[in-house]
Design an enzyme around this catalytic site. Structure first.
Site, PDB file in Angstrom:
ATOM      1  N   ASP A 281       0.853  -1.164   0.000  1.00 39.68           N
ATOM      2  CA  ASP A 281       0.000   0.000   0.000  1.00 39.68           C
ATOM      3  C   ASP A 281       0.906   1.237   0.000  1.00 39.68           C
ATOM      4  OD1 ASP A 281      -3.215   0.605   1.627  1.00 39.68           O
ATOM      5  OD2 ASP A 281      -2.153   1.679   0.045  1.00 39.68           O
TER       6      ASP A 281
HETATM    7  C1  GLC Z   1      -4.520   4.139  -0.309  1.00 40.52           C
HETATM    8  C2  GLC Z   1      -5.341   2.976   0.179  1.00 40.52           C
HETATM    9  C3  GLC Z   1      -5.425   1.831  -0.793  1.00 40.52           C
HETATM   10  C4  GLC Z   1      -5.386   2.359  -2.207  1.00 40.52           C
HETATM   11  C5  GLC Z   1      -4.010   2.977  -2.423  1.00 40.52           C
HETATM   12  C6  GLC Z   1      -3.888   3.594  -3.817  1.00 40.52           C
HETATM   13  O1  GLC Z   1      -3.772   4.661   0.738  1.00 40.52           O
HETATM   14  O2  GLC Z   1      -4.980   2.439   1.434  1.00 40.52           O
HETATM   15  O3  GLC Z   1      -6.640   1.118  -0.526  1.00 40.52           O
HETATM   16  O4  GLC Z   1      -5.597   1.301  -3.127  1.00 40.52           O
HETATM   17  O5  GLC Z   1      -3.691   3.946  -1.437  1.00 40.52           O
HETATM   18  O6  GLC Z   1      -4.739   4.673  -3.945  1.00 40.52           O
END
Ligand code: GLC
Length: 738
Positions: A281
């Site tokens: 993430d």
């Molecule tokens: C965010 C979220 C995740 C998402 C990623 C890309 O922080 O935690 O669910 O897919 O970043 O946007």
């Protein structure tokens, strides 16, 4: 003869499949042999473009990063044209011309927005769920996208956690089925079909168990709870063929997920045989320094790569440090090659090497977005997600469905004519201008009615300046409809709430209007369960409409006017107050289960143990009667099947759909078992007055759990089986596993 021909065809088919994958592997080998270490690390790097911000840091150098080969993948970049231009840089201006992978959070729609996942899960309709995912993928791929960071399958039992909006609620059995339906909808059965894209199962693992419901907070639980409650939906989605997995921000048992060999190597790759690639993430590798798990970012990168992470989202840790780590022997180039291979394999499967621009077709983009098919499905999914929580008679007649000859309606509240908030959190590139509000839909549906709309209160402050006009309008109306709840920023990521009451001045407004004495229907629109005990005590009709997306208005009006008989059932328990949390149906009995006559039993002295509304609960405009609960036998062996049949009768005047639920309880286990465990459900369409007998099948497989040795076993003994319309309103019978 026929069989021989069939076997021959199968053999030829399989052979060509193997030949195809061999050819791909040879192409990857050849490409890898040409790549510098920096170019390989570029393929392990994912940066956001400058469009949407979904995390703490942005980079404005992404075009140079692509051009230099330091970035092989982008997210938050979309539309056919924008992605075409970026792809052109990668393919025509880099040394090896490796195509970019474009990812985006298409969580409940790309342009046409469907109900938030927590809402749609309340439909218990797996076909509907799969269709929503398929249509979202159809729009997203027409918008130049190859990969969605979906399904989010985090089990959550704490509504203070804002991301409860993105998941399928508290139950692993239902959450697993919904995760599978989404993977099927997103990926279809052929990645070379340009209407399909890569799924990404997230957030691995147990992100929804953040302490105190505070986002990103510590997760600490037994391995048994991890494996029985939180892991099943991830495994189900992976078994369904999900191409990628995203690690979560949180630690589990003291180890941040992005550096956890236990989670990524032992469970994901070795136990489950996951062959896709693992992306972190947003900057979660960097955050291992904050966790106090890595001394610095370089150390964090080594921990992540060696734990099994393939791609670094936005952290630039792999980009900035992995070359040095390889030189120091802290990371092997062989492991980097394997990570690159896993990523390139999917770029091949998507056909990007053959035609890097195949997802950038502006003509198709125009045809697909907001088509009638999309808008009609958004409306259908919306009405099937609405949970009727209360519909008491007023002067002998329930307020709902509302008569279409109602003359004067006061439509009050900040969500009544609201275009943006009803899209909900994570509404991607949803187009606010396309949203049909409750006010618009009600006005269109009741052209002769006098509908007076007053916002009345705000969701983000306590001002009462709108109260007077709202009260005046209500006094002059036959009935009041109040559209109240949360705005879309009051749930979702980084939006935990310690208080789940109606935010802003809405509760005060509700009470002020209630004091007038007019009949009131409340339409609650939020991304989580709210603590609406006062509403439950004082308001005769309550509709929980979540955030339903582009067609929220028509979906709600279809239910309010009875053009759709509400059928949804809660997938998340509604607490009476925050003090009850965590509260969910599958709780343990404890050694001192509550007994009103005994002080020394498990209870609160200021609130009942029972929730305001239980898991599986939802009313209808008709009534259903359950009867004739029968078992084909009262005991089964390990390899036998128990058949549980029940007769459901629609005893009301309206056709409807009832979700019949089946739970079990293992009365004695070598580890304690929950008082109920969902093991099956069926949706039964019944015309008024009709009945149907349905049969569930249970085997010892359905009765397995982890014993004290952490073996997944079914143990002999006595069980109860429950069948009913919710986790509380059930019939029960006994059986024994021998
Ligand atoms: C965010 C979220 C995740 C998402 C990623 C890309 O922080 O935690 O669910 O897919 O970043 O946007």
């Amino acid at each position: 003869m026929k069989q021989t021909i069939l076997i021959l065809f199968l053999f030829i088919g399989l052979q060509s499949l193997f030949a195809q994958s061999d050819k791909t592997e040879q192409k990857i080998d050849k490409l890898l042999s040409k790549m510098t270490l920096e170019e390989k690390i570029g393929q392990l790097t994912l940066y956001t473009s400058g469009w949407d911000q979904t995390g703490p840091v942005l980079r404005d150098s992404y075009k140079e990063d692509v051009k230099s080969g330091r970035c092989g993948n982008l997210f938050n970049a979309h539309t056919a044209k924008y992605n075409y231009d970026l792809q052109k840089i990668a393919v025509e201006e880099t040394r090896l011309g490796i195509p970019l992978l474009f990812g985006y959070d298409v969580i409940h729609g790309y342009k046409t927005i469907f109900p938030i996942p927590l809402a749609e899960a309340c439909s218990w309709d797996l076909e509907l769920t799969e269709k929503s995912a398929r249509l979202a993928a159809k729009e997203a791929t027409a918008g130049g996208l190859h990969w969605t960071f979906n399904p989010m399958v985090d089990i959550a039992r704490d509504p203070r956690w804002g991301r409860i909006a993105e998941g399928a609620g508290e139950d692993p059995y239902l959450g697993s089925l919904i995760g599978v339906a989404k993977v099927k909808g997103i990926q279809g059965d052929d990645f070379s079909d340009k209407h399909t894209m890569l799924a990404c199962v997230k957030h691995f693992a147990a992100y929804g168990a953040a302490q105190a419901g505070r986002d990103y907070h510590t997760v600490d639980m037994s391995d048994r709870t991890l494996r029985e409650v939180y892991l099943p939906p991830y495994k189900a989605a992976i078994d369904a063929g999900a191409a990628t997995v995203m690690t979560s921000f949180n630690e589990v048992d003291g180890v941040p997920a992005s550096g956890s060999n236990y989670l990524l190597e032992n469970i994901l790759r070795k136990e489950w045989g996951f062959k896709g690639f693992i992306v972190t993430d947003y900057t979660s590798i960097n955050e291992m320094v904050h966790h106090g798990f890595a001394a610095d970012e370089k150390h964090a990168g080594e921990l992540a790569l060696n734990a099994g992470v393939d791609m670094d989202m936005q952290g630039a840790v792999f980009q900035n440090h992995l070359q040095e780590s390889v030189k120091e022997g802290k990371v092997s180039e062989k492991d980097i090659d394997e990570a690159v291979r896993r990523i390139l394999r999917y770029k091949h499967k998507l056909g990007l090497f053959e035609d890097p621009y195949r997802y950038s077709d502006e003509k198709r983009e125009k045809e697909v977005m907001f088509s009638e098919e999309m808008m009609e499905h958004a409306r259908d999914a919306g009405r099937k997600s609405i949970v009727l929580l209360k519909n008491e008679a007023v002067e002998g007649q329930p307020l709902l469905p509302l008569s279409k000859s109602t003359a004067k309606i006061a439509l009050i509240g900040p969500l009544a004519d609201n275009k943006e908030d009803v899209l909900g959190s994570w509404h991607a590139s949803g187009d606010v201008s396309k949203v049909v509000t409750l006010r618009k839909a009600l006005t269109d549906a009741l052209p002769k009615a006098e509908i007076t709309y007053i916002e009345g209160a705000k969701m983000d402050n306590n001002t009462e300046e709108g109260f007077e006009a709202a009260i005046e309008a209500s006094k002059n109306a036959d009935i009041v409809i109040m559209a109240i709840g949360e705005n879309y920023r009051q749930n979702g990521e980084a939006a935990s709430r310690s208080n789940l009451d109606l935010p802003g001045g809405q509760q005060a407004l509700l009470e002020a209007i209630h004091a007038i004495g007019k009949p009131i229907i409340t339409v609650v629109m939020a991304g989580r369960p709210l603590t609406i005990s006062w509403m439950d005590e004082n308001i005769p009709a309550i509709v929980n409409a979540w955030h339903l997306g582009t067609m929220a208005g028509p979906a709600i009006v279809d239910v309010l006017l009875g053009d759709y008989n509400p059928s949804a059932k809660l997938v998340i328990t509604f607490p009476r107050n925050v003090g009850q949390i965590p509260i969910y149906y599958a709780m343990k009995n404890t050694g001192r289960p509550f007994k009103a006559t005994d002080k020394y039993t498990s209870k609160y002295i200021d609130v009942p143990n029972e929730p305001l509304y239980p898991f599986g609960y939802g009313l209808s405009y008709t009534t259903y009667e359950y009867g004739d609960l029968k078992l084909n036998k009262t005991e089964i062996g390990m390899d036998e099947t128990l058949e549980v049949s029940v007769k459901i009768t629609n005893t009301g005047k309206v056709d409807g759909v009832e979700t019949v639920q089946l739970y079990i309880r293992d009365l004695v286990g070598s580890t304690t078992r929950p008082v109920k465990d969902l093991k099956g459900f069926r949706q039964v369409k019944l015309k008024a007055g009709a009945d149907e007998t349905i049969t569930f099948k249970l085997t010892s497989e359905d009765l397995k759990y982890y014993n004290q040795q952490m073996e997944l076993v079914a143990e002999k003994g006595d069980f109860k089986v429950f069948v009913g319309s919710s986790s509380v309103d059930v019939m029960e019978a006994d059986f024994t596993l021998k």
